[in-house]
Design a protein around this motif. Structure first.
Motif, mmCIF file in Angstrom:
data_model
loop_
_atom_site.group_PDB
_atom_site.id
_atom_site.type_symbol
_atom_site.label_atom_id
_atom_site.label_comp_id
_atom_site.label_asym_id
_atom_site.label_seq_id
_atom_site.Cartn_x
_atom_site.Cartn_y
_atom_site.Cartn_z
ATOM 1 N N SER A 282 -47.702 34.932 75.973
ATOM 2 C CA SER A 282 -46.886 34.079 76.846
ATOM 3 C C SER A 282 -45.414 34.117 76.458
ATOM 4 O O SER A 282 -45.073 34.090 75.278
ATOM 5 N N HIS A 283 -44.556 34.158 77.471
ATOM 6 C CA HIS A 283 -43.121 34.048 77.253
ATOM 7 C C HIS A 283 -42.532 32.873 78.017
ATOM 8 O O HIS A 283 -41.315 32.733 78.077
ATOM 9 N N ALA A 284 -43.375 32.022 78.611
ATOM 10 C CA ALA A 284 -42.844 30.961 79.460
ATOM 11 C C ALA A 284 -43.514 29.608 79.285
ATOM 12 O O ALA A 284 -42.921 28.580 79.606
ATOM 13 N N PRO B 42 -46.093 40.033 79.441
ATOM 14 C CA PRO B 42 -44.875 39.696 80.173
ATOM 15 C C PRO B 42 -44.037 40.844 80.707
ATOM 16 O O PRO B 42 -43.258 40.651 81.641
ATOM 17 N N ASP B 43 -44.141 42.043 80.120
ATOM 18 C CA ASP B 43 -43.129 43.056 80.416
ATOM 19 C C ASP B 43 -43.764 44.432 80.525
ATOM 20 O O ASP B 43 -44.048 45.072 79.519
ATOM 21 N N TYR C 240 -50.030 41.307 84.788
ATOM 22 C CA TYR C 240 -48.598 41.367 84.488
ATOM 23 C C TYR C 240 -47.930 40.105 85.019
ATOM 24 O O TYR C 240 -47.893 39.873 86.221
ATOM 25 N N THR C 241 -47.397 39.275 84.111
ATOM 26 C CA THR C 241 -46.890 37.953 84.501
ATOM 27 C C THR C 241 -45.386 37.903 84.721
ATOM 28 O O THR C 241 -44.865 36.871 85.145
ATOM 29 N N TYR C 242 -44.651 38.956 84.380
ATOM 30 C CA TYR C 242 -43.189 38.982 84.545
ATOM 31 C C TYR C 242 -42.482 37.874 83.749
ATOM 32 O O TYR C 242 -41.377 37.469 84.088
ATOM 33 N N SER C 243 -43.132 37.343 82.730
ATOM 34 C CA SER C 243 -42.594 36.206 81.963
ATOM 35 C C SER C 243 -42.359 35.004 82.864
ATOM 36 O O SER C 243 -41.521 34.145 82.580
ATOM 37 N N ASP C 244 -43.109 34.908 83.935
ATOM 38 C CA ASP C 244 -42.946 33.841 84.924
ATOM 39 C C ASP C 244 -43.922 32.704 84.630
ATOM 40 O O ASP C 244 -45.135 32.935 84.500
#
Length: 352
Positions: free
Chosen positions: A125-127, A69-70, A98-102
């Motif tokens: 995962s953050h989302a 995420p970051d 890199y998912t940007y927490s999206d």
């Protein structure tokens, strides 16, 4: 506008034939470094193959995705480095995503929009919610990292956050600290804050110390600036803390910068401890005491579990596996003189 093979070739500087080999999984004449470059370009340019191209994949391509995420947090870079090393030993390449927490980006990963390019996903995962990664939704094997999606139908690797936080707080108590602040306690999508707060509370309770709510401070996005802001808040209290447990190293480094600027001595006036053991922690002034997750073991477990699922060698029920962690005692809690007398950092943490 649709992206074509020639666009990827122009972007990477390799031939269209090389790009075609990577897209179609023909890796015999494509080196691992070139393959990684082309795969990164395919992702960045959002290349979408046609159905015929998808059908060309008949076997493993030797590529695992690490979705995190970051990019600004060194912890995820550390994990990525360890995953890459372990994967190479298993003749596989790691593709960084890199998912940007999206949520949309994470969904793209788990739904397998590029299933011909990767064999499986290591996902921090953050989302997403569990409903997003049910078997009828995902298109490839997944191993989970981090403090979310507990109970999801995939193998999960992490550290015991409650015990890690308990160890950190107990260490401060052992140094004679009794008014211990905590930075990073806010509720968020990750369960890390609540788990670490639980360990912090348990250590205080066992020491017979009543928790003071004014010492619990929000940590924002858990970056350096958030730790600095939180430390400013703690210093405005009528009775500031004599120690602070930051829920990650980045916040601890930010908190330490404020203490230096305000003329406080670390640890004589206020001791500081973090979690993650990022490289900056070892070279801070004074060096930061921290909880070090065994990143090599996290990577070994994640890659091994994923490849075994991909190859059908692992058919038992999914597991949630705790990797080890270590207390790295350094000068930010022990003091430079005491640390020098006691032992060097390598022996102090039991973990290089």
């Amino acid at each position: 506008m649709a992206t074509h093979l020639k666009d990827i070739a122009a972007y990477t500087g390799v031939s269209i034939k090389t790009v075609s080999n990577v897209v179609n999984g023909n890796f015999a004449r494509v080196g691992p470094e070139t393959r990684a470059i082309v795969l990164e370009a395919i992702q960045k340019l959002n290349y979408q193959p046609n159905i015929a191209a998808r059908q060309l994949r008949k076997s493993r391509v030797g590529v695992l995705a690490y979705a995190f995420p970051d990019l600004s947090n060194p912890y995820f870079a550390d994990i990525g480095n360890e995953l890459t090393a372990v994967a190479a030993e298993r003749e596989s390449t790691i593709l960084l995503d890199y998912t940007y927490s999206d949520r949309a980006r994470e969904l793209d990963v788990v739904k397998g929009l590029r299933p011909h390019l990767i064999d499986g996903v290591i996902l921090d995962s953050h989302a997403l919610e569990i409903e997003d990664i049910l078997p009828e939704v995902v298109k490839q094997p997944i191993v989970l990292l981090g403090e979310r999606l507990f109970g999801a139908p995939f193998d999960h690797v992490l550290i015991n956050n409650v015990e890690a936080a308990y160890t950190a707080t107990a260490h401060l108590l052992k140094q004679g600290r009794r008014r211990i602040g905590a930075i990073g306690v806010q509720k968020c999508q990750s369960e890390a804050p609540s788990l670490r707060l639980e360990g912090y509370k348990r250590a205080l309770e066992e020491a017979g110390i009543e928790m003071d709510e004014t010492l619990l401070i929000n940590g924002g996005n858990w970056h350096r600036a958030d730790g600095a802001s939180a430390m400013h808040t703690l210093l405005t209290l009528e009775n500031p803390p004599d120690a602070v447990f930051c829920f990650n190293d980045l916040m601890a480094l930010g908190a330490m910068s404020v203490l230096h600027a305000e003329g406080y001595r670390i640890p004589e006036d206020i001791a500081i401890i973090g979690i993650d053991d990022i490289e900056d922690a070892r070279y801070a002034y004074p060096a930061l005491t921290t909880i070090a997750p065994d990143k090599k073991e996290i990577a070994r477990l994640a890659v091994s579990l994923l490849i075994e699922r991909i190859q059908g060698e692992r058919t038992q029920s999914t597991e949630c596996i705790n990797a080890p962690f270590y207390l790295c005692e350094r000068a930010s809690t022990l003091g430079r003189a005491a640390l020098k007398e006691k032992y060097c950092c390598r022996s102090a943490c039991g973990h290089s």
